[in-house]
Design a protein around this motif. Structure first.
Motif, PDB file in Angstrom:
ATOM      1  N   VAL A 110      37.030  -8.070  40.564  1.00  0.00           N
ATOM      2  CA  VAL A 110      37.082  -8.934  39.385  1.00  0.00           C
ATOM      3  C   VAL A 110      38.520  -9.051  38.901  1.00  0.00           C
ATOM      4  CG1 VAL A 110      36.290  -9.266  37.016  1.00  0.00           C
ATOM      5  CG2 VAL A 110      34.758  -8.221  38.708  1.00  0.00           C
ATOM      6  N   PRO A 111      39.160 -10.220  39.026  1.00  0.00           N
ATOM      7  CA  PRO A 111      40.519 -10.365  38.478  1.00  0.00           C
ATOM      8  C   PRO A 111      40.512 -10.072  36.986  1.00  0.00           C
ATOM      9  CG  PRO A 111      39.959 -12.222  39.902  1.00  0.00           C
ATOM     10  CD  PRO A 111      38.694 -11.437  39.687  1.00  0.00           C
ATOM     11  N   PRO A 112      41.391  -9.196  36.513  1.00  0.00           N
ATOM     12  CA  PRO A 112      41.263  -8.698  35.142  1.00  0.00           C
ATOM     13  C   PRO A 112      41.827  -9.599  34.054  1.00  0.00           C
ATOM     14  CG  PRO A 112      43.097  -7.611  36.245  1.00  0.00           C
ATOM     15  CD  PRO A 112      42.444  -8.495  37.272  1.00  0.00           C
ATOM     16  N   GLN A 113      42.640 -10.614  34.389  1.00  0.00           N
ATOM     17  CA  GLN A 113      43.370 -11.325  33.344  1.00  0.00           C
ATOM     18  C   GLN A 113      42.440 -12.006  32.338  1.00  0.00           C
ATOM     19  OE1 GLN A 113      43.986 -11.530  36.591  1.00  0.00           O
ATOM     20  NE2 GLN A 113      46.066 -10.729  36.843  1.00  0.00           N
ATOM     21  N   GLU A 114      41.486 -12.804  32.816  1.00  0.00           N
ATOM     22  CA  GLU A 114      40.610 -13.539  31.911  1.00  0.00           C
ATOM     23  C   GLU A 114      39.696 -12.588  31.142  1.00  0.00           C
ATOM     24  OE1 GLU A 114      38.730 -16.257  29.654  1.00  0.00           O
ATOM     25  OE2 GLU A 114      40.573 -16.526  30.833  1.00  0.00           O
ATOM     26  N   ILE A 115      39.186 -11.577  31.822  1.00  0.00           N
ATOM     27  CA  ILE A 115      38.315 -10.607  31.145  1.00  0.00           C
ATOM     28  C   ILE A 115      39.098  -9.865  30.075  1.00  0.00           C
ATOM     29  CG2 ILE A 115      36.971  -8.502  31.464  1.00  0.00           C
ATOM     30  CD1 ILE A 115      35.539 -10.957  32.464  1.00  0.00           C
ATOM     31  N   ARG A 116      40.355  -9.515  30.350  1.00  0.00           N
ATOM     32  CA  ARG A 116      41.194  -8.851  29.337  1.00  0.00           C
ATOM     33  C   ARG A 116      41.352  -9.725  28.096  1.00  0.00           C
ATOM     34  NH1 ARG A 116      44.187  -4.331  30.737  1.00  0.00           N
ATOM     35  NH2 ARG A 116      44.369  -3.862  32.968  1.00  0.00           N
ATOM     36  N   ARG A 117      41.566 -11.009  28.312  1.00  0.00           N
ATOM     37  CA  ARG A 117      41.737 -11.922  27.167  1.00  0.00           C
ATOM     38  C   ARG A 117      40.457 -11.979  26.335  1.00  0.00           C
ATOM     39  NH1 ARG A 117      45.164 -14.824  30.881  1.00  0.00           N
ATOM     40  NH2 ARG A 117      43.388 -15.958  31.762  1.00  0.00           N
ATOM     41  N   ARG A 118      39.317 -12.013  27.012  1.00  0.00           N
ATOM     42  CA  ARG A 118      38.053 -12.039  26.273  1.00  0.00           C
ATOM     43  C   ARG A 118      37.834 -10.723  25.536  1.00  0.00           C
ATOM     44  NH1 ARG A 118      32.995 -13.870  29.458  1.00  0.00           N
ATOM     45  NH2 ARG A 118      32.223 -14.011  27.316  1.00  0.00           N
ATOM     46  N   ALA A 119      38.190  -9.623  26.190  1.00  0.00           N
ATOM     47  CA  ALA A 119      38.014  -8.320  25.548  1.00  0.00           C
ATOM     48  C   ALA A 119      38.911  -8.182  24.322  1.00  0.00           C
ATOM     49  CB  ALA A 119      38.300  -7.206  26.547  1.00  0.00           C
ATOM     50  N   GLU A 120      40.132  -8.708  24.402  1.00  0.00           N
ATOM     51  CA  GLU A 120      41.038  -8.652  23.252  1.00  0.00           C
ATOM     52  C   GLU A 120      40.457  -9.400  22.051  1.00  0.00           C
ATOM     53  OE1 GLU A 120      44.683 -10.202  24.703  1.00  0.00           O
ATOM     54  OE2 GLU A 120      45.161  -8.434  25.914  1.00  0.00           O
ATOM     55  N   ARG A 121      39.687 -10.443  22.331  1.00  0.00           N
ATOM     56  CA  ARG A 121      39.096 -11.237  21.257  1.00  0.00           C
ATOM     57  C   ARG A 121      37.780 -10.649  20.764  1.00  0.00           C
ATOM     58  NH1 ARG A 121      35.481 -15.486  21.776  1.00  0.00           N
ATOM     59  NH2 ARG A 121      35.891 -15.604  24.031  1.00  0.00           N
ATOM     60  N   LEU A 122      36.951 -10.160  21.713  1.00  0.00           N
ATOM     61  CA  LEU A 122      35.596  -9.747  21.375  1.00  0.00           C
ATOM     62  C   LEU A 122      35.449  -8.237  21.153  1.00  0.00           C
ATOM     63  CD1 LEU A 122      33.803 -11.962  24.041  1.00  0.00           C
ATOM     64  CD2 LEU A 122      33.856 -12.384  21.577  1.00  0.00           C
ATOM     65  N   ALA A 123      36.316  -7.437  21.797  1.00  0.00           N
ATOM     66  CA  ALA A 123      36.231  -5.971  21.666  1.00  0.00           C
ATOM     67  C   ALA A 123      37.643  -5.397  21.727  1.00  0.00           C
ATOM     68  CB  ALA A 123      35.358  -5.389  22.767  1.00  0.00           C
ATOM     69  N   PRO A 124      38.471  -5.704  20.713  1.00  0.00           N
ATOM     70  CA  PRO A 124      39.899  -5.374  20.785  1.00  0.00           C
ATOM     71  C   PRO A 124      40.193  -3.881  20.876  1.00  0.00           C
ATOM     72  CG  PRO A 124      39.278  -6.121  18.580  1.00  0.00           C
ATOM     73  CD  PRO A 124      38.120  -6.409  19.466  1.00  0.00           C
ATOM     74  N   SER A 125      39.275  -3.016  20.467  1.00  0.00           N
ATOM     75  CA  SER A 125      39.538  -1.579  20.524  1.00  0.00           C
ATOM     76  C   SER A 125      39.017  -0.929  21.801  1.00  0.00           C
ATOM     77  CB  SER A 125      38.905  -0.883  19.310  1.00  0.00           C
ATOM     78  OG  SER A 125      37.489  -1.049  19.323  1.00  0.00           O
ATOM     79  N   ALA A 126      38.407  -1.706  22.678  1.00  0.00           N
ATOM     80  CA  ALA A 126      37.807  -1.130  23.884  1.00  0.00           C
ATOM     81  C   ALA A 126      38.870  -0.714  24.893  1.00  0.00           C
ATOM     82  CB  ALA A 126      36.847  -2.123  24.527  1.00  0.00           C
ATOM     83  N   ALA A 127      38.715   0.474  25.491  1.00  0.00           N
ATOM     84  CA  ALA A 127      39.546   0.887  26.612  1.00  0.00           C
ATOM     85  C   ALA A 127      39.122   0.098  27.844  1.00  0.00           C
ATOM     86  CB  ALA A 127      39.390   2.379  26.862  1.00  0.00           C
ATOM     87  N   ILE A 128      40.085  -0.244  28.704  1.00  0.00           N
ATOM     88  CA  ILE A 128      39.787  -1.009  29.908  1.00  0.00           C
ATOM     89  C   ILE A 128      40.152  -0.172  31.131  1.00  0.00           C
ATOM     90  CG2 ILE A 128      40.273  -3.101  31.231  1.00  0.00           C
ATOM     91  CD1 ILE A 128      40.883  -4.514  28.622  1.00  0.00           C
ATOM     92  N   HIS A 129      39.190   0.007  32.011  1.00  0.00           N
ATOM     93  CA  HIS A 129      39.384   0.791  33.224  1.00  0.00           C
ATOM     94  C   HIS A 129      38.756   0.067  34.405  1.00  0.00           C
ATOM     95  CE1 HIS A 129      41.080   4.570  31.753  1.00  0.00           C
ATOM     96  NE2 HIS A 129      40.261   4.511  30.718  1.00  0.00           N
ATOM     97  N   GLY A 130      39.210   0.417  35.612  1.00  0.00           N
ATOM     98  CA  GLY A 130      38.460   0.181  36.826  1.00  0.00           C
ATOM     99  C   GLY A 130      37.672   1.446  37.130  1.00  0.00           C
ATOM    100  N   GLU A 131      36.851   1.395  38.174  1.00  0.00           N
ATOM    101  CA  GLU A 131      36.072   2.596  38.526  1.00  0.00           C
ATOM    102  C   GLU A 131      36.980   3.768  38.845  1.00  0.00           C
ATOM    103  OE1 GLU A 131      34.888   5.546  41.252  1.00  0.00           O
ATOM    104  OE2 GLU A 131      35.903   3.759  42.034  1.00  0.00           O
ATOM    105  N   LEU A 132      38.043   3.536  39.627  1.00  0.00           N
ATOM    106  CA  LEU A 132      38.940   4.635  39.995  1.00  0.00           C
ATOM    107  C   LEU A 132      39.687   5.166  38.781  1.00  0.00           C
ATOM    108  CD1 LEU A 132      40.189   6.373  42.242  1.00  0.00           C
ATOM    109  CD2 LEU A 132      41.944   4.604  42.492  1.00  0.00           C
ATOM    110  N   SER A 133      40.196   4.272  37.946  1.00  0.00           N
ATOM    111  CA  SER A 133      40.948   4.743  36.784  1.00  0.00           C
ATOM    112  C   SER A 133      40.032   5.435  35.780  1.00  0.00           C
ATOM    113  CB  SER A 133      41.702   3.580  36.117  1.00  0.00           C
ATOM    114  OG  SER A 133      40.834   2.660  35.512  1.00  0.00           O
TER     115      SER A 133
END
Length: 477
Positions: free
Chosen positions: A86-109
C-alpha cells in the motif's frame, strides 16, 4: 465477512501502547499484524479491497470489497498499520485529517517498535542485522542467518523474506522461546514506514532500477533504501558496495563535506574495497578475503555465480561483526544450499538443463543469473512490468541467447526487445511456455525462467510462478 481463527488470550504481561488500530491490507503480513494486536488486547479493524478474506479473528471489524477504506474506518484509532503493497502517501494524508494522533507503522516497523520500545518482557532487544538492496538481499539474509546458526545461535531470519516478524512475536505470546538475534530482509516498501530502530549491522547490497512505478525517481528510491541506516549507533556497521554508483552519494567519502545517510560515529565498510572484503584469485582458486588476512575458499560456497561470491562477503562481514567465529563462518558457508527459485537447477533432459530463477523479478536480477551461465540458453521472460530498461537483456541475448519465450502482460514489450536478435515465441502459462522453450533449445543449452518482471498478472507470487515452471519441466516426457 468474518471467520474464526485461533489467537492468544492476552496474558497479564501482554500489553500494547495502543487501544484502537486499523490494519490496511489483509495479506500475510497484514493478518500477522492483526493477530498480534488482537493478542495484545488491541481493538482492531481491518480493510482490504478484496470482498472475502479467510482466517480473520471472529471479533475483527472489517471493511471489505471497497476501493478505499471509508472515513468511518479511521474513527477513534490511535494506530494505523499499512501492508507493504500500500503506497503510504495518500493514506498518510487521510490519517492526518481523520486520525491526526494515530501512530503509523508497517507490519515490520510495528514488530520492531514493540521489540525496541514497547517494554515487553517477552521480547527483550537482541542483536539486529537489517538487509536491503535491489538484488541479492534474500540470499544475504538467509546466508547471514546460516552463519549465525553455525555458531550455535538461534536467530529469527525473515521480514520481507519468509515469515513476518509479527508472526514470530505472536508465537512468543503463545509460549515459544524468544530468539537471540534478528536478521531481517527489508524491502524499500517496508523501509518507507520503518523509523530508526537500534541496529548493529545495516547494509545496502546494491541499488539498481526497480519499482520505478512507485517512486518518482532513482534518487527517491535510493534514499528510501538508505533509511535502513537510521538506527546505527557508535558500534554499528554500515555495509555498502564499493562499486555501486549510489554508494558515494549515500555515504560520501570522509572529508568530502557532503551529507551522509549514515549516522555520525557508525563504522562504514565498502565491499569490494581491498582493505575491507574482496573476491581474490590466487591463480589456483578463488578466495573470499576479509580485511586482507582472513580467507575462506570460494569453493566452500555451494551456490554458483560471481554475484553470490560478493553476497557472501556481505554476510561474512555481518556475522563477524556480531562475534561469530571464523570457524563457524566456514561451517556455515559449507552448509548453505541457497534459496528456492533463485537459479535452481530443476532437471536435465535431452542434454538441456532447466533452471528456475523465478525470483529474478527485475532486469538486474535476471542478468545476474544469466551472466553466470556457461552454456547458451533459451529465456522465458515477461510478466507484470516494473518499467525497467530491457536493453541489457537484449545485449546478453545477442551474446548467449538461443531464443525467447515471452509471457504475461509484458510479452509484447519483451518480444520487441528481442526482435532480430533471437527467435521469439509467445506463450500463456508455464505449461504452454515450457514446451515452447524446449522446442527452441538444443543439446548442450539451457532453458531459464528469469522473468525480469513481477508475477502478479498471472500468479499469486514469484514462488507460485516458479512452482508451476518446475511442475511443467518435470512433466516433460
Amino acid at each position: 465477512m468474518s471467520t474464526t481463527s485461533d489467537h492468544p488470550t492476552p496474558g497479564p504481561q501482554a500489553r500494547a501502547p495502543w487501544n484502537h488500530a486499523l490494519v490496511i491490507g489483509l495479506g500475510r503480513s497484514g493478518l500477522a499484524a492483526v493477530d498480534l494486536l488482537v493478542g495484545l488486547g488491541v481493538r482492531v479493524r481491518g480493510y482490504d479491497a478484496r470482498e472475502s478474506i479467510e482466517g480473520l479473528p471472529v471479533d475483527l471489524s472489517t471493511f471489505l470489497g471497497m476501493p478505499q477504506p471509508p472515513d468511518a474506518a479511521f474513527e477513534g484509532i490511535d494506530l494505523l498499520v499499512l501492508s507493504p503493497g500500500v503506497p503510504p502517501q495518500e493514506i498518510r494524508r487521510r490519517a492526518e485529517r481523520l486520525a491526526p494522533s494515530a501512530a503509523i507503522h508497517g507490519e515490520l516497523s510495528l514488530a520492531m517498535h514493540l521489540v525496541c520500545f514497547g517494554g515487553q518482557p517477552q521480547w527483550p532487544a537482541v542483536p539486529t542485522v537489517l538487509v536491503t538492496g535491489t538484488n541479492g538481499k534474500s540470499t544475504v539474509t538467509a546466508l547471514t542467518g546460516a552463519l549465525l546458526q553455525a555458531d550455535g545461535r538461534h536467530p529469527f531470519v525473515g521480514g520481507n523474506l519468509g515469515v513476518p516478524l509479527c508472526e514470530r512475536l505472536l508465537e512468543t505470546l503463545r509460549g515459544a522461546q524468544w530468539i537471540d538475534s534478528l536478521v531481517l530482509e527489508c524491502s524499500s516498501y517496508q523501509l518507507e514506514t520503518l523509523p530508526p530502530v537500534p541496529t548493529d549491522v545495516a547494509m545496502i547490497i546494491n541499488v539498481t532500477p526497480d519499482h520505478l512505478d512507485r517512486y518518482a525517481s532513482m534518487e527517491e528510491y535510493a534514499r528510501t533504501k538508505a533509511r535502513i541506516f537510521g538506527g546505527l549507533g557508535a558500534t554499528g556497521l554500515a555495509l555498502l558496495d564499493a562499486d555501486d554508483e549510489w554508494t558515494d552519494r549515500l555515504a560520501p567519502p570522509e572529508g568530502s563535506g557532503q551529507p551522509s545517510e549514515i549516522p555520525t560515529g557508525a563504522w562504514v565498510a565498502r565491499v569490494g574495497d581491498p582493505k575491507t572484503a574482496v573476491v581474490e584469485d590466487d591463480g589456483a582458486a578463488q578466495q573470499l578475503v576479509l580485511y586482507q588476512a582472513e580467507k575462506y575458499p570460494r569453493s566452500s560456497l555451494r551456490i554458483a555465480g560471481g554475484h553470490n561470491a560478493r553476497n557472501a562477503l556481505f554476510a561474512l562481514l555481518a556475522a563477524r561483526h556480531l562475534g561469530v567465529s571464523a570457524e563457524a563462518c566456514q561451517r556455515g558457508l559449507e552448509r548453505f544450499e541457497g534459496l528456492p527459485h533463485r537459479m535452481v537447477r530443476v532437471r536435465e533432459l535431452d542434454g538441456v538443463v532447466y533452471y528456475d530463477d523465478s525470483k529474478a523479478t527485475n532486469v538486474t536480477s535476471a542478468l545476474a543469473g544469466l551472466r553466470g551461465l556457461e552454456r547458451p540458453f533459451v529465456l522465458i521472460a515477461g510478466g507484470l512490468s516494473k518499467g525497467d530498461d530491457l536493453t541489457p537483456l537484449r545485449e546478453v541475448l545477442a551474446r548467449q541467447g538461443r531464443g525467447l519465450v515471452a509471457v504475461g502482460k509484458a510479452a509484447e514489450e519483451f518480444a520487441a526487445m528481442a526482435e532480430g536478435v533471437v527467435p521469439v515465441v509467445r506463450a500463456g502459462l508455464m505449461d504452454d511456455a515450457v514446451p515452447k522453450a524446449r522446442a527452441l533449445a538444443k543439446h548442450g543449452e539451457a532453458v531459464v525462467l528469469a522473468p525480469a518482471c513481477a508475477s502478479f498478472d498471472q500468479y499469486k507470487s514469484y514462488a507460485q510462478r516458479g512452482e508451476m515452471f518446475t511442475a511443467a519441466v518435470l512433466g516433460l516426457e
